[in-house]
Design a protein around this motif. Structure first.
Motif, PDB file in Angstrom:
ATOM      1  N   ASN A  68       0.794  -1.236   0.000  1.00  0.00           N
ATOM      2  CA  ASN A  68       0.000   0.000   0.000  1.00  0.00           C
ATOM      3  C   ASN A  68       0.822   1.281   0.000  1.00  0.00           C
ATOM      4  O   ASN A  68       0.349   2.333   0.458  1.00  0.00           O
ATOM      5  CB  ASN A  68      -0.996   0.008   1.174  1.00  0.00           C
ATOM      6  CG  ASN A  68      -2.042  -1.081   1.047  1.00  0.00           C
ATOM      7  OD1 ASN A  68      -2.568  -1.331  -0.042  1.00  0.00           O
ATOM      8  ND2 ASN A  68      -2.341  -1.747   2.153  1.00  0.00           N
ATOM      9  N   TYR A  69       2.042   1.199  -0.502  1.00  0.00           N
ATOM     10  CA  TYR A  69       2.769   2.421  -0.794  1.00  0.00           C
ATOM     11  C   TYR A  69       2.175   3.027  -2.063  1.00  0.00           C
ATOM     12  O   TYR A  69       1.720   2.320  -2.952  1.00  0.00           O
ATOM     13  CB  TYR A  69       4.256   2.139  -0.999  1.00  0.00           C
ATOM     14  CG  TYR A  69       5.015   1.930   0.288  1.00  0.00           C
ATOM     15  CD1 TYR A  69       5.741   2.965   0.873  1.00  0.00           C
ATOM     16  CD2 TYR A  69       5.008   0.683   0.916  1.00  0.00           C
ATOM     17  CE1 TYR A  69       6.441   2.770   2.054  1.00  0.00           C
ATOM     18  CE2 TYR A  69       5.701   0.481   2.109  1.00  0.00           C
ATOM     19  CZ  TYR A  69       6.413   1.527   2.663  1.00  0.00           C
ATOM     20  OH  TYR A  69       7.091   1.339   3.841  1.00  0.00           O
ATOM     21  N   GLN A  70       2.200   4.338  -2.132  1.00  0.00           N
ATOM     22  CA  GLN A  70       1.642   5.027  -3.293  1.00  0.00           C
ATOM     23  C   GLN A  70       2.727   5.147  -4.373  1.00  0.00           C
ATOM     24  O   GLN A  70       3.437   6.151  -4.445  1.00  0.00           O
ATOM     25  CB  GLN A  70       1.129   6.401  -2.886  1.00  0.00           C
ATOM     26  CG  GLN A  70       0.010   6.354  -1.860  1.00  0.00           C
ATOM     27  CD  GLN A  70      -0.493   7.737  -1.528  1.00  0.00           C
ATOM     28  OE1 GLN A  70      -1.200   8.386  -2.315  1.00  0.00           O
ATOM     29  NE2 GLN A  70      -0.118   8.218  -0.356  1.00  0.00           N
ATOM     30  N   VAL A  71       2.836   4.114  -5.166  1.00  0.00           N
ATOM     31  CA  VAL A  71       3.859   4.042  -6.204  1.00  0.00           C
ATOM     32  C   VAL A  71       3.187   4.158  -7.565  1.00  0.00           C
ATOM     33  O   VAL A  71       2.248   3.416  -7.865  1.00  0.00           O
ATOM     34  CB  VAL A  71       4.656   2.734  -6.111  1.00  0.00           C
ATOM     35  CG1 VAL A  71       5.761   2.709  -7.165  1.00  0.00           C
ATOM     36  CG2 VAL A  71       5.251   2.561  -4.717  1.00  0.00           C
ATOM     37  N   TYR A  72       3.692   5.069  -8.392  1.00  0.00           N
ATOM     38  CA  TYR A  72       3.116   5.324  -9.708  1.00  0.00           C
ATOM     39  C   TYR A  72       4.210   5.159 -10.772  1.00  0.00           C
ATOM     40  O   TYR A  72       4.913   6.115 -11.094  1.00  0.00           O
ATOM     41  CB  TYR A  72       2.524   6.728  -9.767  1.00  0.00           C
ATOM     42  CG  TYR A  72       1.420   6.953  -8.761  1.00  0.00           C
ATOM     43  CD1 TYR A  72       0.113   6.584  -9.030  1.00  0.00           C
ATOM     44  CD2 TYR A  72       1.693   7.532  -7.524  1.00  0.00           C
ATOM     45  CE1 TYR A  72      -0.902   6.783  -8.106  1.00  0.00           C
ATOM     46  CE2 TYR A  72       0.691   7.742  -6.586  1.00  0.00           C
ATOM     47  CZ  TYR A  72      -0.606   7.361  -6.885  1.00  0.00           C
ATOM     48  OH  TYR A  72      -1.603   7.556  -5.961  1.00  0.00           O
ATOM     49  N   PRO A  73       4.357   3.965 -11.314  1.00  0.00           N
ATOM     50  CA  PRO A  73       5.392   3.738 -12.325  1.00  0.00           C
ATOM     51  C   PRO A  73       4.897   4.066 -13.735  1.00  0.00           C
ATOM     52  O   PRO A  73       3.732   3.846 -14.083  1.00  0.00           O
ATOM     53  CB  PRO A  73       5.683   2.235 -12.183  1.00  0.00           C
ATOM     54  CG  PRO A  73       4.398   1.649 -11.672  1.00  0.00           C
ATOM     55  CD  PRO A  73       3.688   2.722 -10.901  1.00  0.00           C
ATOM     56  N   LEU A  74       5.790   4.608 -14.544  1.00  0.00           N
ATOM     57  CA  LEU A  74       5.529   4.894 -15.945  1.00  0.00           C
ATOM     58  C   LEU A  74       6.251   3.895 -16.841  1.00  0.00           C
ATOM     59  O   LEU A  74       7.124   3.149 -16.399  1.00  0.00           O
ATOM     60  CB  LEU A  74       6.008   6.304 -16.298  1.00  0.00           C
ATOM     61  CG  LEU A  74       5.154   7.492 -15.869  1.00  0.00           C
ATOM     62  CD1 LEU A  74       5.853   8.791 -16.258  1.00  0.00           C
ATOM     63  CD2 LEU A  74       3.773   7.421 -16.514  1.00  0.00           C
ATOM     64  N   ARG A  75       5.921   3.930 -18.108  1.00  0.00           N
ATOM     65  CA  ARG A  75       6.545   3.058 -19.105  1.00  0.00           C
ATOM     66  C   ARG A  75       7.746   3.757 -19.728  1.00  0.00           C
ATOM     67  O   ARG A  75       7.683   4.918 -20.121  1.00  0.00           O
ATOM     68  CB  ARG A  75       5.530   2.737 -20.197  1.00  0.00           C
ATOM     69  CG  ARG A  75       6.023   1.815 -21.279  1.00  0.00           C
ATOM     70  CD  ARG A  75       4.951   1.559 -22.317  1.00  0.00           C
ATOM     71  NE  ARG A  75       3.722   1.052 -21.726  1.00  0.00           N
ATOM     72  CZ  ARG A  75       2.940   0.142 -22.284  1.00  0.00           C
ATOM     73  NH1 ARG A  75       3.258  -0.366 -23.469  1.00  0.00           N
ATOM     74  NH2 ARG A  75       1.834  -0.252 -21.690  1.00  0.00           N
ATOM     75  N   PHE A 123       2.492  -6.349 -15.370  1.00  0.00           N
ATOM     76  CA  PHE A 123       3.044  -5.076 -14.895  1.00  0.00           C
ATOM     77  C   PHE A 123       3.414  -4.176 -16.067  1.00  0.00           C
ATOM     78  O   PHE A 123       3.026  -3.000 -16.104  1.00  0.00           O
ATOM     79  CB  PHE A 123       4.269  -5.345 -14.025  1.00  0.00           C
ATOM     80  CG  PHE A 123       5.010  -4.101 -13.609  1.00  0.00           C
ATOM     81  CD1 PHE A 123       4.467  -3.228 -12.675  1.00  0.00           C
ATOM     82  CD2 PHE A 123       6.247  -3.800 -14.155  1.00  0.00           C
ATOM     83  CE1 PHE A 123       5.143  -2.068 -12.297  1.00  0.00           C
ATOM     84  CE2 PHE A 123       6.939  -2.656 -13.781  1.00  0.00           C
ATOM     85  CZ  PHE A 123       6.381  -1.788 -12.847  1.00  0.00           C
ATOM     86  N   PHE A 124       4.143  -4.720 -17.042  1.00  0.00           N
ATOM     87  CA  PHE A 124       4.550  -3.925 -18.194  1.00  0.00           C
ATOM     88  C   PHE A 124       3.336  -3.385 -18.949  1.00  0.00           C
ATOM     89  O   PHE A 124       3.303  -2.222 -19.350  1.00  0.00           O
ATOM     90  CB  PHE A 124       5.420  -4.750 -19.140  1.00  0.00           C
ATOM     91  CG  PHE A 124       6.756  -5.140 -18.566  1.00  0.00           C
ATOM     92  CD1 PHE A 124       7.476  -4.263 -17.775  1.00  0.00           C
ATOM     93  CD2 PHE A 124       7.301  -6.388 -18.822  1.00  0.00           C
ATOM     94  CE1 PHE A 124       8.711  -4.619 -17.239  1.00  0.00           C
ATOM     95  CE2 PHE A 124       8.530  -6.757 -18.305  1.00  0.00           C
ATOM     96  CZ  PHE A 124       9.237  -5.864 -17.515  1.00  0.00           C
ATOM     97  N   LYS A 125       2.331  -4.234 -19.126  1.00  0.00           N
ATOM     98  CA  LYS A 125       1.141  -3.811 -19.861  1.00  0.00           C
ATOM     99  C   LYS A 125       0.360  -2.726 -19.129  1.00  0.00           C
ATOM    100  O   LYS A 125      -0.327  -1.915 -19.760  1.00  0.00           O
ATOM    101  CB  LYS A 125       0.220  -5.012 -20.108  1.00  0.00           C
ATOM    102  CG  LYS A 125       0.702  -5.962 -21.190  1.00  0.00           C
ATOM    103  CD  LYS A 125      -0.331  -7.052 -21.430  1.00  0.00           C
ATOM    104  CE  LYS A 125       0.037  -7.922 -22.609  1.00  0.00           C
ATOM    105  NZ  LYS A 125      -0.994  -8.969 -22.858  1.00  0.00           N
ATOM    106  N   SER A 126       0.459  -2.703 -17.811  1.00  0.00           N
ATOM    107  CA  SER A 126      -0.318  -1.748 -17.016  1.00  0.00           C
ATOM    108  C   SER A 126       0.295  -0.353 -16.999  1.00  0.00           C
ATOM    109  O   SER A 126      -0.363   0.601 -16.559  1.00  0.00           O
ATOM    110  CB  SER A 126      -0.430  -2.246 -15.570  1.00  0.00           C
ATOM    111  OG  SER A 126       0.812  -2.100 -14.878  1.00  0.00           O
ATOM    112  N   LEU A 127       1.530  -0.220 -17.470  1.00  0.00           N
ATOM    113  CA  LEU A 127       2.250   1.044 -17.310  1.00  0.00           C
ATOM    114  C   LEU A 127       1.713   2.120 -18.248  1.00  0.00           C
ATOM    115  O   LEU A 127       1.717   1.937 -19.471  1.00  0.00           O
ATOM    116  CB  LEU A 127       3.746   0.831 -17.568  1.00  0.00           C
ATOM    117  CG  LEU A 127       4.476  -0.104 -16.608  1.00  0.00           C
ATOM    118  CD1 LEU A 127       5.904  -0.362 -17.091  1.00  0.00           C
ATOM    119  CD2 LEU A 127       4.481   0.466 -15.189  1.00  0.00           C
TER     120      LEU A 127
END
Length: 241
Positions: A68-75, A123-127
């Motif tokens: 539940n850390y607020q992590v926002y990864p981009l592609r 994960f990759f597809k969700s970015l």
């Protein structure tokens, strides 16, 4: 458009181009930043290739999200490339082209059968390709503001290295192009409309310090940079793999 609002009283950090350098990434988050679940952590892509702990970086990011850390990864372009290779593989590439050969710099991502685990594929597809914040756009490479529909120009967002135009008023923070540390510091101090954060963290690895991959200005590269979006403090973590 992916808009992320500032929640609570937590801090907002941006980190770019980790490239498999897990120890450096963890030290930055856990010791330098002392990241909490109240903070927002934005990651600008290129989590894999170059370093030795590609799977470790992905697993760590996924664990933070699970906790539940607020992590926002981009592609980034490296995530784009591995997805392309995986899709070709699933569409039956010629038999002489093995999927493992397309992962020359991140072989630890493959499971025992030589496949890319479903967890990583998902994960990759969700970015997403970019985030919009109150006063910022975050992207891996660049945004072509002269394009008639700049926020649909995904190729520029992951590949473009020539980025010099931003009409404002929002600041664009990006990675992708390795930028000498003095230039990054100058852009941050001036609160420029375009702020690069990729300082070539992987150049701190022994195998990249000499020979073909010699940057030529070694003291100015080899760090993982993190920008606090609220205070404009730049945290520079030397590669410690």
């Amino acid at each position: 458009m992916t808009f992320i609002s500032h929640t609570g009283n937590g801090r907002r950090f941006v980190v770019s181009d980790i490239h498999g350098c897990l120890k450096t990434f963890r030290h930055l988050l856990e010791n330098r930043l002392q990241l909490t679940s109240a903070d927002q952590l934005f990651l600008l892509g290129d989590y894999i290739d170059r370093g030795e702990s590609n799977a470790g970086v992905l697993d760590y990011i996924l664990r933070l999200k699970t906790e539940n850390y607020q992590v926002y990864p981009l592609r980034g372009n490296h995530e784009e490339m591995i997805l392309g290779a995986w899709q070709l593989h699933k569409n039956q590439m010629p038999p002489h082209i093995k999927f493992a050969d397309r992962l020359w710099d991140a072989p630890d991502l493959l499971d025992a059968t030589g496949e890319l685990p479903d967890t990583y594929v998902a994960f990759f597809k969700s970015l997403p390709y970019f985030y919009e914040l109150d006063n910022f756009y975050l992207v891996h490479a660049a945004i072509d503001f002269k394009h008639p529909r700049p926020f649909t120009d995904y190729s520029t967002m992951v590949w473009e290295k020539q980025f010099s135009y931003n009409p404002g008023p929002k600041i664009v923070v990006h990675g992708h192009k390795i930028t000498p540390l003095p230039e990054i510091i100058k852009r941050v101090e001036n609160r420029s409309l375009i702020i690069p954060l990729d300082n070539g963290c992987y150049y701190g690895l022994a195998k990249f310090r000499k020979g073909l991959f010699n940057f030529g200005r070694q003291k100015e590269v080899g760090n993982l940079c993190c920008l606090n979006l609220d205070t404009f403090e730049l945290v520079v973590q030397e590669n410690n793999e």
